[in-house]
Design a protein around this motif. Structure first.
Motif, PDB file in Angstrom:
ATOM      1  N   GLN A 138      36.733  43.150  48.238  1.00  0.00           N
ATOM      2  CA  GLN A 138      36.307  43.021  46.844  1.00  0.00           C
ATOM      3  C   GLN A 138      37.545  43.100  45.955  1.00  0.00           C
ATOM      4  O   GLN A 138      38.129  44.170  45.763  1.00  0.00           O
ATOM      5  N   ILE A 139      37.963  41.952  45.415  1.00  0.00           N
ATOM      6  CA  ILE A 139      39.145  41.924  44.553  1.00  0.00           C
ATOM      7  C   ILE A 139      38.861  42.674  43.257  1.00  0.00           C
ATOM      8  O   ILE A 139      39.629  43.529  42.828  1.00  0.00           O
ATOM      9  N   ASN A 140      37.763  42.340  42.616  1.00  0.00           N
ATOM     10  CA  ASN A 140      37.275  43.049  41.433  1.00  0.00           C
ATOM     11  C   ASN A 140      35.778  42.801  41.327  1.00  0.00           C
ATOM     12  O   ASN A 140      35.156  42.337  42.299  1.00  0.00           O
ATOM     13  N   GLN A 141      35.206  43.081  40.149  1.00  0.00           N
ATOM     14  CA  GLN A 141      33.755  42.976  40.003  1.00  0.00           C
ATOM     15  C   GLN A 141      33.241  41.554  40.220  1.00  0.00           C
ATOM     16  O   GLN A 141      32.093  41.358  40.590  1.00  0.00           O
ATOM     17  N   LYS A 142      34.090  40.563  39.989  1.00  0.00           N
ATOM     18  CA  LYS A 142      33.634  39.175  40.028  1.00  0.00           C
ATOM     19  C   LYS A 142      34.057  38.419  41.283  1.00  0.00           C
ATOM     20  O   LYS A 142      33.389  37.470  41.691  1.00  0.00           O
ATOM     21  N   HIS A 143      35.153  38.816  41.882  1.00  0.00           N
ATOM     22  CA  HIS A 143      35.736  38.020  42.961  1.00  0.00           C
ATOM     23  C   HIS A 143      35.694  38.767  44.297  1.00  0.00           C
ATOM     24  O   HIS A 143      35.999  39.958  44.350  1.00  0.00           O
ATOM     25  N   LYS A 144      35.361  38.014  45.340  1.00  0.00           N
ATOM     26  CA  LYS A 144      35.296  38.585  46.678  1.00  0.00           C
ATOM     27  C   LYS A 144      35.727  37.512  47.685  1.00  0.00           C
ATOM     28  O   LYS A 144      35.368  36.344  47.550  1.00  0.00           O
ATOM     29  N   ILE A 145      36.501  37.908  48.688  1.00  0.00           N
ATOM     30  CA  ILE A 145      36.927  36.981  49.730  1.00  0.00           C
ATOM     31  C   ILE A 145      36.451  37.486  51.087  1.00  0.00           C
ATOM     32  O   ILE A 145      36.271  38.699  51.278  1.00  0.00           O
TER      33      ILE A 145
END
Length: 565
Positions: free
Chosen positions: A347-354
């Motif tokens: 989880q990079i931040n609240q909006k982005h995930k890889i």
């Protein structure tokens, strides 16, 4: 009592009140006609109730003049024309447009100063006089971000540089030598809130530099979670040696039960057929932030689908999580396909995930005869990379998710009893709600997939069609090696709990086994109703192929109910 004295008393009282409540008039002039025009342009109040109000008005006007650069302005004592009129004279004198402010680089860095001035040097910077107050306020806010919430800024040793007709001053910064850090994080209301989300989702953790503005922004992102929400802004308790942050949270109902019932006319038998599915989502029941989904689907083509997937975020309080998936698909008595998928996400931040993962597939041919040469036993193993972006709008209870995009690519091999073959696949799913105003919006969804291979089996093709893809067609009735579809809806909210919408869908697909290319269209309408039991949806859609006429007997009605508990 005689009438004449009585009337005299009343008249005297009335005139007395008139005298007490009279309005005072203020006039301010400059030393020259030009100065008077400048004073009039500032728009001071000319009518006042008493002398105190007049004094406050003249003081306020002088402060305005100071901020504009007239630091030498002088107020001449008032001249009383009569009992209700006062005239003041203000000498503006010189106007200074710029100020040289000297600073210590160890107290504030040059990069921060570059945001308020385009003339910054190693020991001073230049500002427009009218920007002083706004700039100092901004600098104080920036200093507070680095652990100094009680910092104070002011200009000292202000003087006039007669040679250059400008001002000079020193920037004085009053801040404690020890920076404030967050020592304790105390959660009120939902004490069992998973702490890993504070560290990895909100990026708030102990020993972090204290910045209330940043904290308020981050905690507002809690409303993006479907299992918790913020019920009041955070509060801070400062003591001599510690800083305690209080968060006020509430656990939300996040479990959902979703199902739909569809019915239409079978094109072959002309009989009414039913199809449907059950979809159970359990979220954060263990106060870990975990989610579990169970899906069972049975449709009119004698196809059955079973899915179970688990998502475990922030394993061992790290930013890494695990996703597990098991999917079993059975096509009447033709074949079964089993998918096992494991992914590790960050989880990079609240909006982005890889994501990165491994997808294993095994398919078995259930037909004993060789009448179906395009169905075969095979095994595939794909290494996948994925990316997900989400944007919420929690204030909208009907459509809390405003935007989502998911992209996945996989590289691997397909093995049979005869050979092994390289394959590549791509998948994309995205949607966006364009809010025109509070009641009107446009929903657009894109979905597509592609399988690149030198040969294909029918039991490895993508299957689509139905309420969750192109509406107006039977569930999973379309097979493709490549497909792309677009769903569109114009939505009108009658209230916070009722909306109606149009249905205009389009799709294109290719089937390399049959060497066919088709364009599909779906048209219809629907509505949604938020009830105590959940969100009830009704869709009516008719699907057609390109260059074919509408046949209302092929229309599909889809009914679904999503319940939160």
């Amino acid at each position: 009592m005689p009438k004449t004295p009585f009337l005299l008393i009343i008249t005297s009282i009335l005139f007395s009140f008139k005298g007490i409540s009279q309005t005072l008039t203020l006039k301010i002039t400059g030393n020259t006609l030009k100065e008077t025009h400048i004073l009039d342009s500032l728009g001071y109040n000319t009518l006042h109730k008493d002398l105190t109000s007049i004094t406050e008005e003249t003081s306020s006007l002088q402060e305005q003049l100071f901020s504009l650069g007239y630091i030498e302005n002088i107020l001449i004592p008032s001249k009383k024309i009569n009992d209700s009129s006062f005239v003041y004279k203000l000498h503006l004198n010189r106007k200074f447009n710029t100020i040289y402010i000297y600073y210590k680089s160890e107290l504030i860095n040059q990069q921060t100063l570059n945001t308020i001035s385009n003339k910054v040097f190693h020991d001073h910077f230049i500002l427009n006089v009218r920007d002083i107050e706004q700039s100092l306020t901004f600098l104080n806010t920036e200093i507070a971000k680095y652990g100094h919430p009680f910092s104070k800024l002011k200009l000292t040793n202000i003087r006039i540089d007669e040679q250059h007709n400008t001002l000079k001053a020193h920037l004085s910064i009053s801040a404690s030598k020890k920076k404030r850090t967050i020592n304790n994080i105390i959660i009120k209301g939902y004490e069992k809130f998973p702490r890993a989300f504070l560290k990895n989702y909100l990026k708030i953790k102990p020993n972090q530099l204290f910045n209330l503005e940043t904290i308020q922004y981050k905690t507002a992102q809690l409303n993006s979670l479907n299992f918790a929400k913020e019920i009041k802004p955070p509060e801070v308790l400062f003591s001599k040696d510690s800083t305690s942050l209080y968060l006020y949270l509430e656990k939300s109902k996040s479990n959902t039960f979703d199902g739909f019932l569809g019915f239409g006319t079978n094109e072959t038998t002309n009989k009414l057929q039913f199809d449907g599915y059950l979809n159970l989502n359990l979220t954060n029941n263990l106060n870990f932030g975990e989610s579990f989904r169970l899906l069972y689907k049975s449709d009119e083509n004698d196809q059955k689908t079973f899915e179970a997937d688990v998502s475990l975020p922030y394993i061992f309080k790290s930013p890494v999580g695990v996703d597990l998936l098991l999917r079993i698909f059975r096509k009447d008595s033709s074949f079964t396909t089993t998918n096992q998928d494991i992914k590790i996400h960050y989880q990079i931040n609240q909006k982005h995930k890889i994501f990165t993962g491994l997808l294993y597939t095994e398919s078995n041919n259930l037909i004993t005869s060789k009448t179906e040469p395009n169905i075969s036993d095979y095994q595939t193993q794909f290494y996948t990379i994925s990316y997900q972006y989400t944007q919420t709008q929690p204030e909208n209870i009907l459509f809390p998710l405003n935007e989502k995009m998911y992209f996945e690519t996989g590289f691997g091999k397909r093995k049979t009893n005869i050979n092994s073959e390289e394959q590549t696949q791509f998948k994309i799913e995205a949607f966006k709600i364009f809010n025109l105003n509070l009641k009107n919006s446009i929903y657009i969804r894109l979905n597509g997939a592609s399988l690149l291979s030198s040969s294909y089996f029918e039991n490895e093709l993508f299957r689509f069609g139905g309420i969750n893809s192109i509406r107006g067609f039977e569930e999973n009735s379309l097979y493709a090696s490549l497909f792309g579809l677009m769903n569109t809806e114009y939505r009108f909210q009658l209230s916070n709990s009722i909306y109606i919408h149009s249905i205009i869908d389009a799709a294109y697909f290719e089937n390399d086994i049959q060497q066919t290319q088709q364009k599909l269209f779906g048209y219809g309408f629907g509505f949604g109703l938020l009830t105590k039991a959940g969100l009830f949806k009704f869709n009516y859609a008719n699907g057609k192929l390109e260059n074919t006429a509408f046949n209302f007997s092929n229309s599909k009605i889809h009914i679904s109910l999503t319940t939160n508990f």
